[in-house]
Design an enzyme around this catalytic site. Structure first.
Site, PDB file in Angstrom:
ATOM      1  CG  HIS A 172      -2.098   1.206   1.131  1.00  0.00           C
ATOM      2  ND1 HIS A 172      -2.864   1.235  -0.138  1.00  0.00           N
ATOM      3  CD2 HIS A 172      -2.029   2.279   1.994  1.00  0.00           C
ATOM      4  CE1 HIS A 172      -3.509   2.410   0.329  1.00  0.00           C
ATOM      5  NE2 HIS A 172      -3.031   2.944   1.302  1.00  0.00           N
ATOM      6  CG  HIS A 188      -1.718   6.924  -0.651  1.00  0.00           C
ATOM      7  ND1 HIS A 188      -2.616   6.792  -1.600  1.00  0.00           N
ATOM      8  CD2 HIS A 188      -2.049   6.555   0.014  1.00  0.00           C
ATOM      9  CE1 HIS A 188      -3.677   5.867  -0.976  1.00  0.00           C
ATOM     10  NE2 HIS A 188      -3.439   5.370   0.401  1.00  0.00           N
ATOM     11  NE  ARG A 190     -10.183  14.567   4.395  1.00  0.00           N
ATOM     12  CZ  ARG A 190     -11.961  14.378   3.723  1.00  0.00           C
ATOM     13  NH1 ARG A 190     -11.915  13.549   3.846  1.00  0.00           N
ATOM     14  NH2 ARG A 190     -11.995  15.455   4.367  1.00  0.00           N
ATOM     15  CE1 TYR A 235      -6.156  10.583  -3.328  1.00  0.00           C
ATOM     16  CE2 TYR A 235      -5.702   8.809  -2.424  1.00  0.00           C
ATOM     17  CZ  TYR A 235      -5.427   9.573  -2.639  1.00  0.00           C
ATOM     18  OH  TYR A 235      -5.061  10.343  -1.292  1.00  0.00           O
ATOM     19  CG  HIS A 292     -10.386   6.764  -2.011  1.00  0.00           C
ATOM     20  ND1 HIS A 292     -11.051   7.245  -0.925  1.00  0.00           N
ATOM     21  CD2 HIS A 292      -8.848   7.029  -1.682  1.00  0.00           C
ATOM     22  CE1 HIS A 292      -9.861   7.933   0.067  1.00  0.00           C
ATOM     23  NE2 HIS A 292      -8.646   7.661  -0.054  1.00  0.00           N
ATOM     24  CG  HIS A 304      -8.120   3.266   1.730  1.00  0.00           C
ATOM     25  ND1 HIS A 304      -8.153   4.313   0.767  1.00  0.00           N
ATOM     26  CD2 HIS A 304      -6.898   3.928   1.858  1.00  0.00           C
ATOM     27  CE1 HIS A 304      -6.849   5.122   0.357  1.00  0.00           C
ATOM     28  NE2 HIS A 304      -5.949   3.712   1.411  1.00  0.00           N
ATOM     29  CD  GLU A 342      -6.688   6.013   7.519  1.00  0.00           C
ATOM     30  OE1 GLU A 342      -5.178   6.515   7.510  1.00  0.00           O
ATOM     31  OE2 GLU A 342      -7.060   5.691   6.003  1.00  0.00           O
ATOM     32  CG  HIS A 367      -5.555   1.614   6.373  1.00  0.00           C
ATOM     33  ND1 HIS A 367      -4.289   1.643   6.800  1.00  0.00           N
ATOM     34  CD2 HIS A 367      -6.012   2.242   6.136  1.00  0.00           C
ATOM     35  CE1 HIS A 367      -4.033   2.826   6.153  1.00  0.00           C
ATOM     36  NE2 HIS A 367      -4.406   3.747   5.402  1.00  0.00           N
ATOM     37  CG  ASP A 401      -1.371   5.036   4.788  1.00  0.00           C
ATOM     38  OD1 ASP A 401      -1.244   5.317   3.136  1.00  0.00           O
ATOM     39  OD2 ASP A 401      -2.107   4.622   5.166  1.00  0.00           O
TER      40      ASP A 401
END
Length: 421
Positions: free
Chosen positions: A56, A58, A79, A118, A192, A217, A220, A254, A305
């Site tokens: 995993h 990003h 975020r 994404y 997602h 996901h 989480e 997660h 991640d």
């Protein structure tokens, strides 16, 4: 033909000494023990493990390392900062960033990465940048293209989220169908989250590519569970089960805040669980029920991640330490269990990898047993002592890609990262 002599090697039936691994065109053709080291073979000292799978990733989150801690904050404020990075990236800048991030993975022993992608930007240019970045770094890529259609349950995408969305599930599937696999890249799908994919679209995404990996996901944050229960009267796991999204090709990333029923649904379906201990600690997500999931039938894998750290050995150790912290018991997972999670390439659609045996890709990670961290440790417990700093040599597909923290073709990865971050 390539030959590698391993002082000690982690084979499917345990550690063996003086192991000779021969490979042709990147695939292991023989594994044997020898008394005399053949001339011309690469010598790998310490203990040699199969290549690590980072299930995993990003890649663009790496730009946030060490930049989100000044005011504490929450997952949700983090975020917002992540969105600011996403807004700035172009295919060209993403290529440079991802190349550096994948090179950082390579020197840490990763030979395959599952990129949960994404940041579509309206097409496949960003995905193609990731494809090239993995080739340049010498690791295999599974491009897990994520459907992202909503800014929250019942909410439209706004702002930078518009770069993530295809508008409809059908448009997402049509775009992903244009992605092509090759010898270094495989393509998978991703939901997602239940926040970002409406209930009526979950089945479409889950069934769009039935022969490929599907990641999601899952739970989480408690707020995700609360929103899902309020909207549908179901937990996220129950909602995915209703949509037919829980299968043996699915990996739940997660899987932190689960009910007993959730664990049973995941395990009975053979759905995998990918834990990302350093990220889950960094974002204060919590500690998920890893042992219960494994006992229920969910294979475990590991990911870095958001790349607060890129160190697969620390992720493996974090899996066991999380269990110790939440239960007060040691030895919830054996070292062999941790190595199995560390080398679970099936989670990202490379089931032939992750073992030192004939027919597997020649992926080898030599870990030194002579550092201040590893001196004196038993070879079969190295996963509980070593860090990425102890990775001496990395072989991917029969080719040496890194030695002592330096990438064979890209050089000093620290300088590479400094130039792009």
């Amino acid at each position: 033909m390539k030959s590698f002599w391993c002082e000690q090697a982690w084979l499917p039936d345990g550690i063996a000494s003086r192991v000779l691994v021969r490979a042709d065109r990147g695939t292991i053709t023989s594994v044997s023990t020898v008394d005399t080291i053949p001339l011309g073979c690469e010598r790998l000292y310490g203990v040699v493990l199969p290549g690590f799978a980072n299930a995993h990733s990003h890649a663009f989150h790496r730009a946030l390392r060490g930049r989100t801690h000044s005011d504490g904050g929450t997952f949700w404020t983090w975020r917002d900062r992540m969105y600011a990075v996403a807004e700035r990236l172009t295919p060209e800048s993403y290529l440079h960033l991802a190349r550096a991030v994948y090179a950082e993975m390579a020197i840490a022993g990763v030979t395959a990465v599952g990129e949960f992608h994404y940041l579509h930007n309206g097409g496949n240019e960003m995905g193609e940048a990731l494809r090239q970045a993995a080739v340049d770094a010498g690791i295999r890529l599974t491009l897990l293209d994520a459907c992202y259609l909503a800014g929250g349950i019942g909410q439209p995408v706004t702002g930078v989220q518009e770069r993530f969305s295809d508008g409809t599930g059908e448009r997402w599937a049509a775009r992903v169908a244009e992605l092509r696999e090759d010898g270094n890249t495989r393509v998978g799908a991703a939901i997602h989250s239940v926040r970002a994919v409406p209930r009526e679209t979950l089945s479409l995404v889950a069934g769009a590519f039935p022969d490929r990996p599907l990641h999601v996901h899952l739970s989480e944050q408690p707020a995700e569970n609360e929103a899902c229960l309020a909207a549908y009267g179901l937990t996220p796991t129950e909602l995915l089960h209703e949509a037919g999204a829980l299968t043996a090709r699915t990996t739940a990333v997660h899987a932190t805040h689960l009910s007993t029923k959730d664990i049973g649904l995941l395990g009975s379906a053979g759905t995998g669980a990918c834990f990302c201990p350093t990220t889950e600690a960094d974002l204060a997500d919590g500690i998920g029920p890893a042992r219960e999931l494994r006992d229920a039938g969910s294979p475990l894998s590991l990911g870095s991640d958001q790349h607060a750290v890129i160190d697969p050995l620390l992720e493996a150790r974090g899996l066991e330490h999380g269990e110790r912290l939440r239960t007060g018991e040691r030895g919830r997972f054996t070292p062999a269990d941790l190595v199995a999670a560390l080398t679970n390439h099936a989670a990202v659609g490379w089931p032939e990898a992750g073992r030192i045996e004939v027919g597997a890709p020649a992926d080898l990670v030599a870990i030194g047993l002579d550092s201040v961290r590893t001196t004196g440790c038993a070879a079969d417990q190295v996963v509980l002592a070593a860090t990425a700093s102890d990775v001496a040599v990395v072989v991917s597909g029969g080719k040496v890609v890194a030695r002592n923290g330096v990438h064979e073709t890209l050089g000093d990865v620290g300088k590479l990262l400094k130039a792009v971050v």
